[in-house]
Design a protein around this motif. Structure first.
Motif, PDB file in Angstrom:
ATOM      1  N   SER A   1       0.836  -1.202   0.000  1.00 24.97           N
ATOM      2  CA  SER A   1       0.000   0.000   0.000  1.00 24.97           C
ATOM      3  C   SER A   1       0.871   1.253   0.000  1.00 24.97           C
ATOM      4  CB  SER A   1      -0.929   0.002   1.216  1.00 24.97           C
ATOM      5  OG  SER A   1      -0.153  -0.009   2.404  1.00 24.97           O
ATOM      6  N   MET A   2       0.243   2.353  -0.445  1.00 24.45           N
ATOM      7  CA  MET A   2       0.948   3.630  -0.499  1.00 24.45           C
ATOM      8  C   MET A   2       0.112   4.697   0.169  1.00 24.45           C
ATOM      9  SD  MET A   2       2.171   5.906  -3.773  1.00 24.45           S
ATOM     10  CE  MET A   2       3.615   4.934  -4.129  1.00 24.45           C
ATOM     11  N   TYR A   3       0.768   5.518   0.952  1.00 26.30           N
ATOM     12  CA  TYR A   3       0.144   6.684   1.567  1.00 26.30           C
ATOM     13  C   TYR A   3       0.760   7.942   0.944  1.00 26.30           C
ATOM     14  CZ  TYR A   3      -1.760   3.564   5.125  1.00 26.30           C
ATOM     15  OH  TYR A   3      -2.445   2.561   5.773  1.00 26.30           O
ATOM     16  N   LEU A   4      -0.012   9.012   0.940  1.00 23.75           N
ATOM     17  CA  LEU A   4       0.433  10.281   0.364  1.00 23.75           C
ATOM     18  C   LEU A   4       0.357  11.359   1.436  1.00 23.75           C
ATOM     19  CD1 LEU A   4      -1.552  10.144  -3.009  1.00 23.75           C
ATOM     20  CD2 LEU A   4       0.865   9.593  -2.675  1.00 23.75           C
ATOM     21  N   LEU A   5       1.428  12.092   1.591  1.00 28.80           N
ATOM     22  CA  LEU A   5       1.478  13.209   2.530  1.00 28.80           C
ATOM     23  C   LEU A   5       1.333  14.509   1.728  1.00 28.80           C
ATOM     24  CD1 LEU A   5       1.972  14.393   5.372  1.00 28.80           C
ATOM     25  CD2 LEU A   5       4.417  14.410   4.825  1.00 28.80           C
ATOM     26  N   TYR A   6       0.286  15.258   2.050  1.00 31.56           N
ATOM     27  CA  TYR A   6       0.037  16.519   1.348  1.00 31.56           C
ATOM     28  C   TYR A   6       0.089  17.669   2.357  1.00 31.56           C
ATOM     29  CZ  TYR A   6      -2.379  20.179  -1.248  1.00 31.56           C
ATOM     30  OH  TYR A   6      -2.707  21.371  -1.850  1.00 31.56           O
TER      31      TYR A   6
ATOM     32  N   PHE B   1      -3.347  10.668   2.838  1.00 26.90           N
ATOM     33  CA  PHE B   1      -4.247   9.962   1.931  1.00 26.90           C
ATOM     34  C   PHE B   1      -3.687   8.574   1.659  1.00 26.90           C
ATOM     35  CE2 PHE B   1      -4.856  14.422   1.269  1.00 26.90           C
ATOM     36  CZ  PHE B   1      -6.207  14.573   1.027  1.00 26.90           C
ATOM     37  N   GLU B   2      -4.604   7.637   1.440  1.00 26.53           N
ATOM     38  CA  GLU B   2      -4.219   6.268   1.096  1.00 26.53           C
ATOM     39  C   GLU B   2      -4.642   5.979  -0.330  1.00 26.53           C
ATOM     40  OE1 GLU B   2      -4.649   1.676   2.731  1.00 26.53           O
ATOM     41  OE2 GLU B   2      -5.785   3.309   3.665  1.00 26.53           O
TER      42      GLU B   2
ATOM     43  N   ARG C   1      -0.842  15.899  -7.334  1.00 31.25           N
ATOM     44  CA  ARG C   1      -1.502  16.939  -8.126  1.00 31.25           C
ATOM     45  C   ARG C   1      -3.020  16.753  -8.095  1.00 31.25           C
ATOM     46  NH1 ARG C   1      -2.980  17.836 -13.471  1.00 31.25           N
ATOM     47  NH2 ARG C   1      -2.330  15.752 -14.089  1.00 31.25           N
ATOM     48  N   GLY C   2      -3.459  15.502  -8.166  1.00 37.49           N
ATOM     49  CA  GLY C   2      -4.882  15.231  -8.053  1.00 37.49           C
ATOM     50  C   GLY C   2      -5.423  15.560  -6.672  1.00 37.49           C
ATOM     51  N   VAL C   3      -4.632  15.263  -5.625  1.00 39.76           N
ATOM     52  CA  VAL C   3      -5.041  15.615  -4.263  1.00 39.76           C
ATOM     53  C   VAL C   3      -5.175  17.130  -4.137  1.00 39.76           C
ATOM     54  CG1 VAL C   3      -4.310  15.609  -1.854  1.00 39.76           C
ATOM     55  CG2 VAL C   3      -4.078  13.534  -3.227  1.00 39.76           C
ATOM     56  N   ARG C   4      -4.217  17.870  -4.695  1.00 38.43           N
ATOM     57  CA  ARG C   4      -4.264  19.331  -4.626  1.00 38.43           C
ATOM     58  C   ARG C   4      -5.499  19.883  -5.363  1.00 38.43           C
ATOM     59  NH1 ARG C   4      -0.082  20.186  -7.343  1.00 38.43           N
ATOM     60  NH2 ARG C   4       1.379  19.877  -5.629  1.00 38.43           N
ATOM     61  N   GLN C   5      -5.843  19.246  -6.473  1.00 40.56           N
ATOM     62  CA  GLN C   5      -6.969  19.733  -7.268  1.00 40.56           C
ATOM     63  C   GLN C   5      -8.300  19.514  -6.564  1.00 40.56           C
ATOM     64  OE1 GLN C   5      -6.911  18.180 -11.234  1.00 40.56           O
ATOM     65  NE2 GLN C   5      -8.882  19.092 -11.808  1.00 40.56           N
ATOM     66  N   HIS C   6      -8.449  18.391  -5.859  1.00 42.85           N
ATOM     67  CA  HIS C   6      -9.729  18.044  -5.236  1.00 42.85           C
ATOM     68  C   HIS C   6      -9.654  18.096  -3.715  1.00 42.85           C
ATOM     69  CE1 HIS C   6     -10.890  16.718  -9.232  1.00 42.85           C
ATOM     70  NE2 HIS C   6      -9.860  15.886  -9.259  1.00 42.85           N
ATOM     71  N   PHE C   7      -8.693  18.836  -3.163  1.00 43.99           N
ATOM     72  CA  PHE C   7      -8.494  18.817  -1.711  1.00 43.99           C
ATOM     73  C   PHE C   7      -9.702  19.383  -0.976  1.00 43.99           C
ATOM     74  CE2 PHE C   7      -6.781  20.716   2.244  1.00 43.99           C
ATOM     75  CZ  PHE C   7      -6.283  19.558   2.823  1.00 43.99           C
ATOM     76  N   ASP C   8     -10.319  20.431  -1.506  1.00 49.45           N
ATOM     77  CA  ASP C   8     -11.463  21.038  -0.814  1.00 49.45           C
ATOM     78  C   ASP C   8     -12.662  20.109  -0.754  1.00 49.45           C
ATOM     79  OD1 ASP C   8     -11.688  21.128  -3.519  1.00 49.45           O
ATOM     80  OD2 ASP C   8     -12.699  23.081  -3.585  1.00 49.45           O
ATOM     81  N   ARG C   9     -12.736  19.128  -1.660  1.00 49.45           N
ATOM     82  CA  ARG C   9     -13.845  18.171  -1.633  1.00 49.45           C
ATOM     83  C   ARG C   9     -13.564  17.001  -0.691  1.00 49.45           C
ATOM     84  NH1 ARG C   9     -15.523  17.880  -8.077  1.00 49.45           N
ATOM     85  NH2 ARG C   9     -15.717  20.146  -8.367  1.00 49.45           N
TER      86      ARG C   9
ATOM     87  N   GLY D   1      13.543  -4.829  12.255  1.00 53.41           N
ATOM     88  CA  GLY D   1      13.992  -6.070  11.621  1.00 53.41           C
ATOM     89  C   GLY D   1      13.081  -6.564  10.524  1.00 53.41           C
ATOM     90  N   LYS D   2      11.902  -5.959  10.343  1.00 59.84           N
ATOM     91  CA  LYS D   2      10.978  -6.390   9.304  1.00 59.84           C
ATOM     92  C   LYS D   2      10.803  -5.283   8.277  1.00 59.84           C
ATOM     93  CE  LYS D   2       8.285  -9.719  11.980  1.00 59.84           C
ATOM     94  NZ  LYS D   2       6.923 -10.136  12.408  1.00 59.84           N
ATOM     95  N   LYS D   3      10.623  -5.701   7.052  1.00 64.62           N
ATOM     96  CA  LYS D   3      10.443  -4.740   5.973  1.00 64.62           C
ATOM     97  C   LYS D   3       9.003  -4.233   5.994  1.00 64.62           C
ATOM     98  CE  LYS D   3      11.623  -4.141   1.130  1.00 64.62           C
ATOM     99  NZ  LYS D   3      12.105  -4.835  -0.099  1.00 64.62           N
ATOM    100  N   PRO D   4       8.792  -2.911   6.003  1.00 67.70           N
ATOM    101  CA  PRO D   4       7.415  -2.395   6.049  1.00 67.70           C
ATOM    102  C   PRO D   4       6.661  -2.717   4.764  1.00 67.70           C
ATOM    103  CG  PRO D   4       8.984  -0.608   5.738  1.00 67.70           C
ATOM    104  CD  PRO D   4       9.799  -1.836   6.015  1.00 67.70           C
ATOM    105  N   LYS D   5       5.336  -2.892   4.923  1.00 70.05           N
ATOM    106  CA  LYS D   5       4.494  -3.243   3.787  1.00 70.05           C
ATOM    107  C   LYS D   5       3.808  -2.039   3.156  1.00 70.05           C
ATOM    108  CE  LYS D   5       3.509  -7.835   5.637  1.00 70.05           C
ATOM    109  NZ  LYS D   5       2.428  -8.775   6.050  1.00 70.05           N
ATOM    110  N   PHE D   6       4.312  -0.862   3.433  1.00 65.81           N
ATOM    111  CA  PHE D   6       3.731   0.347   2.862  1.00 65.81           C
ATOM    112  C   PHE D   6       4.863   1.338   2.598  1.00 65.81           C
ATOM    113  CE2 PHE D   6       4.137   1.233   7.307  1.00 65.81           C
ATOM    114  CZ  PHE D   6       4.434   2.572   7.384  1.00 65.81           C
ATOM    115  N   SER D   7       4.539   2.382   1.855  1.00 66.59           N
ATOM    116  CA  SER D   7       5.489   3.471   1.582  1.00 66.59           C
ATOM    117  C   SER D   7       4.729   4.791   1.640  1.00 66.59           C
ATOM    118  CB  SER D   7       6.169   3.290   0.227  1.00 66.59           C
ATOM    119  OG  SER D   7       5.213   3.359  -0.819  1.00 66.59           O
ATOM    120  N   LEU D   8       5.468   5.857   1.859  1.00 64.45           N
ATOM    121  CA  LEU D   8       4.879   7.193   1.973  1.00 64.45           C
ATOM    122  C   LEU D   8       5.361   8.046   0.808  1.00 64.45           C
ATOM    123  CD1 LEU D   8       3.224   9.219   3.709  1.00 64.45           C
ATOM    124  CD2 LEU D   8       5.381   9.840   4.833  1.00 64.45           C
ATOM    125  N   GLY D   9       4.415   8.557   0.040  1.00 59.92           N
ATOM    126  CA  GLY D   9       4.752   9.438  -1.071  1.00 59.92           C
ATOM    127  C   GLY D   9       4.798  10.894  -0.624  1.00 59.92           C
ATOM    128  N   VAL D  10       5.904  11.550  -0.897  1.00 55.70           N
ATOM    129  CA  VAL D  10       6.094  12.952  -0.513  1.00 55.70           C
ATOM    130  C   VAL D  10       6.483  13.754  -1.755  1.00 55.70           C
ATOM    131  CG1 VAL D  10       6.730  12.457   1.883  1.00 55.70           C
ATOM    132  CG2 VAL D  10       8.503  12.516   0.125  1.00 55.70           C
TER     133      VAL D  10
END
Length: 505
Positions: free
Chosen positions: A2-7, A16-17, A126-134, A89-98
């Motif tokens: 999975s991927m998370y996004l930091l805005y 956001f996920e 860019r999509g998050v920025r465009q629809h952030f108010d919604r 010691g364990k590899k995380p199953k997610f990443s954070l997009g910045v």
């Protein structure tokens, strides 16, 4: 995975996920086409958490931290609270997009959360920025735009306020304008000479200075009207009575042709413009000297105001000049000659802008390279002191200038100069003594003020005591007078009673 996004928005941090990335296949073109449609983009990206900013100042601090690649405590707690925990010691199953790689590396070092920043992540953000108010339901229409405008204003003000080049820019613009004015005044003055020489050609040989020539031509106007009455006025301008008489005599016997009144008016107008430019050039030079004494006093004391300003201008700022090593500062302004020498494998230049210093003119031909290297060394020291010192003083620049003088004597006469360590220690001791003297003077003035206050207070107390004593005396006198009046009244009453008893008998 999975991927998370930091805005980072003007209202706060949003997490956001992103779902179904395998269906998109992490294709930037597919994401770019789906961003504009909220119904499609909303299936992929969903809001997980939102941390609003407490105030406008908090938003400014957070955005400053992000722009500098620093993770604030609020951001760290927000991520640790809303993201899955990373087990050791364990590899995380997610990443954070910045959006910025710097903030991503800082987050990974502090929390071990894997971060990525690439074109695919940028398209999602860019999509998050465009629809952030919604995504944020509590936001009212217009609130996000107001927050963005306020944050943009405060952020730009802070950047301008803490811009290290903001003062140096005045020196850079002033020295550029001085060079332009020198060229323009020179070309305009030559044009005045050529123009007025048709009417009065003999004046060129008598008056050599361009500014004086413009003033004299403005004063003379028509040469046929020159007489003995003009000699005092010309003497004030030229400063020499003999030259003034020579101008009058030359005007009487001049071979120049007559000009019409309209031509003379144009010549006089243009001469006045040249005079105005020359006067403005003098004011601008005074302004540059004042600015250099505030910005780089030691550099100006060492090498002069004009050369120091040219070095700052060529480097871009005083900070850039301070970062330059002395070998680079030595050839600033001779880059073309340097690269030509490197290309042709010839001799590299020994000096650039510092060649205009008076020290270079005083050095012999064989010692010019050596004195240029030594002068560049002292200029780099002076620029670093000016850039990073807390208080501005010319003490270091004056001592560095003395060192260059001693080095010139060493090259000519062989007199051993002082060491730089000893000179700097002497300057520091003198400054400490001055500071101690100022502190003592301040303490002495404070003691004097305290003594004066005490004396004034004592005088006030004495005056108050005298006033109280005088009041008490007045009260006692009043009491005595009242007692005397009462005794007199009683004696009168007794006498009246005796007279009444005698009448009865």
């Amino acid at each position: 995975m999975s991927m998370y996004l930091l805005y980072e928005s003007s209202s706060g941090y949003g997490l956001f996920e992103a779902h179904g990335l395998d269906e998109i296949g992490q294709n930037t073109e597919a994401v770019r086409s789906s961003v504009s449609d909220l119904s499609r983009f909303g299936r992929v990206v969903q809001l997980t958490a939102f941390h609003p900013s407490e105030s406008a100042l908090d938003a400014l601090n957070q955005i400053n931290a992000v722009s500098e690649g620093y993770m604030s405590d609020e951001l760290r707690s927000f991520l640790e609270l809303n993201l899955p925990k990373v087990k050791e010691g364990k590899k995380p199953k997610f990443s954070l997009g910045v959006s910025e790689p710097k903030i991503g590396s800082c987050i990974f070092e502090a929390t071990k959360i894997p971060c990525q920043s690439n074109e695919f992540v940028h398209e999602l953000l860019r999509g998050v920025r465009q629809h952030f108010d919604r995504f944020i339901k509590d936001l009212k229409p217009g609130d996000l735009e107001k927050a963005q405008l306020g944050l943009a204003h405060s952020y730009s003000r802070a950047k301008v306020k803490f811009n290290v080049n903001r003062v140096d820019n005045m020196v850079i613009q002033a020295i550029f304008l001085l060079d332009t004015l020198d060229k323009d005044i020179n070309s305009f003055a030559m044009r005045v000479r050529e123009w007025y020489s048709w009417h009065f050609p003999e004046l060129v040989k008598i008056v050599n200075d361009n500014y004086l020539y413009a003033r004299v031509s403005k004063m003379i106007e028509d040469k046929s009207k020159l007489s003995e009455e003009h000699i005092p006025m010309l003497t004030e301008v030229l400063g020499d009575e003999d030259k003034a008489r020579e101008v009058v005599e030359a005007g009487k016997a001049s071979m120049g042709q007559d000009l019409s009144p309209l031509d003379l008016i144009n010549v006089q107008t243009f001469a006045q413009r040249v005079m105005d430019l020359a006067d403005y050039r003098k004011k601008l030079y005074d302004y540059l000297v004042a600015k250099m004494s505030d910005i780089a006093p030691n550099l100006a004391a060492l090498i002069g105001d004009m050369v120091g300003a040219r070095l700052i201008s060529h480097a871009g700022s005083l900070t850039n000049l301070a970062k330059c090593p002395s070998s680079t500062l030595q050839i600033l302004g001779a880059e073309k000659a340097l690269f030509r020498a490197l290309k042709t494998r010839g001799n590299t230049p020994k000096y650039g802008l510092i060649f205009h210093s008076s020290f270079m003119g005083r050095a012999s031909a064989k010692n010019k390279g050596r004195i240029a290297r030594y002068l560049a060394n002292k200029c780099s020291i002076a620029s670093r002191i000016d850039c990073f010192a807390d208080s501005s003083t010319t003490a270091f620049g004056e001592k560095l200038r003395e060192q260059v003088e001693e080095r010139l004597e060493f090259y000519d006469k062989g007199v051993a100069p002082r060491k730089n360590v000893d000179v700097m220690k002497e300057v520091m001791e003198n400054l400490e003594k001055k500071d101690e003297g100022e502190v003592k003077a301040v303490e002495g003035s404070e003691k004097k003020k305290k003594k004066e206050k005490r004396k004034a207070e004592e005088k006030d107390e004495e005056v108050e005591e005298e006033e109280e004593k005088s009041k008490k005396k007045k009260k006692k006198s009043k009491v005595v007078e009242e007692e005397v009046t009462t005794d007199n009244g009683n004696s009168k009453k007794k006498k009246k009673k005796k007279t009444k008893s005698q009448d009865v008998e």
